[in-house]
Write an enzyme that holds these catalytic residues in place. Structure first.
Site, PDB file in Angstrom:
ATOM      1  CG  ASP A 198      15.298  21.732 -44.368  1.00  0.00           C
ATOM      2  OD1 ASP A 198      14.267  21.043 -44.522  1.00  0.00           O
ATOM      3  OD2 ASP A 198      15.736  22.503 -45.247  1.00  0.00           O
ATOM      4  CG  ASP A 214       9.500  23.869 -45.432  1.00  0.00           C
ATOM      5  OD1 ASP A 214      10.223  24.873 -45.495  1.00  0.00           O
ATOM      6  OD2 ASP A 214       9.933  22.709 -45.519  1.00  0.00           O
ATOM      7  CG  HIS A 252      15.554  13.880 -51.842  1.00  0.00           C
ATOM      8  ND1 HIS A 252      14.241  14.121 -52.206  1.00  0.00           N
ATOM      9  CD2 HIS A 252      16.029  15.058 -51.372  1.00  0.00           C
ATOM     10  CE1 HIS A 252      13.951  15.391 -51.978  1.00  0.00           C
ATOM     11  NE2 HIS A 252      15.014  15.975 -51.463  1.00  0.00           N
ATOM     12  CG  ASN A 255      15.538  25.975 -51.850  1.00  0.00           C
ATOM     13  OD1 ASN A 255      16.114  27.041 -51.653  1.00  0.00           O
ATOM     14  ND2 ASN A 255      14.385  25.893 -52.475  1.00  0.00           N
ATOM     15  CG  HIS A 262      11.018  17.814 -45.211  1.00  0.00           C
ATOM     16  ND1 HIS A 262       9.971  18.487 -45.810  1.00  0.00           N
ATOM     17  CD2 HIS A 262      11.956  18.749 -44.935  1.00  0.00           C
ATOM     18  CE1 HIS A 262      10.266  19.771 -45.902  1.00  0.00           C
ATOM     19  NE2 HIS A 262      11.465  19.966 -45.373  1.00  0.00           N
ATOM     20  CG  LEU A 263       8.644  12.548 -40.409  1.00  0.00           C
ATOM     21  CD1 LEU A 263       7.640  12.219 -39.316  1.00  0.00           C
ATOM     22  CD2 LEU A 263       9.982  11.864 -40.130  1.00  0.00           C
ATOM     23  NE  ARG A 264      11.434  13.966 -48.343  1.00  0.00           N
ATOM     24  CZ  ARG A 264      11.629  15.223 -48.672  1.00  0.00           C
ATOM     25  NH1 ARG A 264      10.595  16.053 -48.760  1.00  0.00           N
ATOM     26  NH2 ARG A 264      12.847  15.682 -48.908  1.00  0.00           N
ATOM     27  CG  PHE A 273      16.651  22.233 -53.900  1.00  0.00           C
ATOM     28  CD1 PHE A 273      17.842  22.950 -53.930  1.00  0.00           C
ATOM     29  CD2 PHE A 273      15.702  22.489 -54.877  1.00  0.00           C
ATOM     30  CE1 PHE A 273      18.079  23.910 -54.904  1.00  0.00           C
ATOM     31  CE2 PHE A 273      15.923  23.436 -55.865  1.00  0.00           C
ATOM     32  CZ  PHE A 273      17.114  24.154 -55.884  1.00  0.00           C
TER      33      PHE A 273
END
Length: 425
Positions: free
Chosen positions: A301, A148, A305, A274, A58-60, A319
């Site tokens: 994964d 996802d 955050h 999660n 996840h690069l956001r 999560f």
């Protein structure tokens, strides 16, 4: 540009080698190479491995730049030895149209320091209702399709998506979670959840959706890839599906291989992910599934955050944990140094196997191939320190852990994109 990497160990070889990189490619691998070079890296007997491939990152960006950006996330990947990563589409906007996907690709081309292969979503805005334009998104560079972050709840939507993906020979990649079975849970149900007075997410929340989807994949003749498998029941379903000839592949995360719910020390959201950390029996089933080929590869994964978001305890915090900068070292320390796995096995699950799953030209060291490489110091030991992370996210339960197998230099297309400063001046 000519780069010479001197005196490195390579998998399957008893002697050390010199490796020459020219015009972005590996051009020579010999015990001794006498040549001039623009850059010389002293390998000093370290392992030279193919750059790692991560199918789940996840690069956001766009929309979550406070958590991570394409630039910060790909620098974190390089520091962890990853040279190819596949980024998830739960961004804002979602890459669910040609326009949104092209904007994402432009940003990747501008800021990424490693190869980034983006997913497109399965449904518009990941709402689980209207399907995206599959062919158009493939033409613009989508590696596969996934929602996802959420499970596709309607079987009919998933089936239609699989038919469309099958027609263009791309995988459907699934976060498997039946929303009707979440029960507002935040961790695995058991003694620890009772002790912390926190609601649990039962294992069947994951496994029943995998069971549904493997049958849909069989009917649609679709390649179906399961994200972050966490339960023994899920391993059993995937194993049975493979035995039945269904085209299913699966990944497992480092944290599910290393930790269980009983390891959670307190109401600390750095342990909240999660799917959640499961039981001892689940962890053993995941390890067995990886070793017998039921589970195909390891993926981080990586889910950054902000510090503030993760300070609100299990029930209020989001999560996810970060993993790009710690994955290899943690797995090497816990499994290779203890002789449970070979370094060849671990490298396979992080390189050639994920590349094979999605038909990515990566994961090997060969003359004539792009020089995507990582140097690993298996003798060096250090503590994981979130204050040194390149990622914006520091949300990890592994802060302070002693690890070996440290990435010291990473090359992408022959360019040195990361070097450990105290080793290479």
């Amino acid at each position: 540009m000519r780069t010479l990497i001197k005196q490195v160990r390579m998998l399957g070889e008893s002697e050390v080698f010199d490796v020459l990189i020219e015009r972005n490619h590996v051009t020579k691998m010999e015990p001794k190479i006498e040549t001039t070079a623009d850059e010389v890296i002293e390998g000093k007997g370290q392992y030279l491995l193919p750059g790692f491939v991560d199918l789940h990152v996840h690069l956001r960006e766009p929309g979550g730049e406070a958590k991570e950006t394409i630039y910060s996330g790909t620098r974190a990947a390089a520091r962890g030895g990853f040279t190819t990563i596949c980024n998830m589409p739960n961004t804002r906007p979602v890459p669910d149209s040609k326009e949104n996907f092209q904007q994402l690709m432009n940003k990747i081309n501008q800021d990424a320091v490693v190869h980034v292969l983006p997913y497109a979503s399965i449904t518009e805005r990941q709402l689980g209702e209207n399907l995206v334009p599959f062919q158009e998104l493939k033409q613009n560079g989508a590696i596969a399709f996934t929602d996802d972050g959420v499970g596709v709840q309607q079987a009919s939507v998933m089936y239609e998506a699989m038919l469309k993906a099958s027609a263009i020979d791309l995988p459907i990649v699934a976060h498997c979670e039946d929303n009707s079975l979440i029960y507002q849970g935040v961790m695995h149900p058991g003694e620890k959840s009772n002790q912390l007075n926190l609601p649990g997410i039962p294992s069947i929340c994951e496994s029943v959706q995998i069971a549904r989807d493997v049958l849909l994949a069989e009917a649609a003749n679709c390649h179906y890839h399961v994200c972050h498998v966490s339960t023994k029941e899920s391993v059993r379903v995937i194993r049975d599906a493979k035995k039945a000839g269904i085209r299913v592949t699966a990944e497992v995360t480092p944290h599910h291989l290393l930790l269980i719910d009983e390891d959670i020390p307190a109401n600390d959201a750095n342990y909240k992910m999660n799917p959640p950390l499961r039981s001892h029996e689940d962890r053993l089933a995941l390890i067995e599934g990886l070793m017998d080929g039921t589970i195909d590869c390891i993926a981080t994964d990586h889910a950054p955050h902000t510090l503030e978001e993760k300070q609100s305890g299990f029930e209020q915090s989001p999560f996810g944990i970060v993993g790009l900068e710690t994955a290899f070292s943690l797995l090497y320390t816990h499994f290779v140094k203890t002789n449970k796995w070979s370094i060849e096995d671990l490298t396979h699950w992080l390189t050639s196997k994920p590349a094979e799953i999605f038909n990515i030209d990566a994961g090997t060291i060969e003359i004539g191939k792009p020089a995507d490489l990582v140097l690993i110091d298996t003798e060096r030991t250090e503590s994981i320190n979130v204050n040194s992370f390149y990622s914006k996210g520091t949300n990890t339960p592994f802060h302070g852990k002693q690890v070996s197998g440290i990435p010291t230099a990473t090359f992408v297309n022959g360019t040195l994109v990361y070097k450990k400063e105290d080793l290479y001046v």
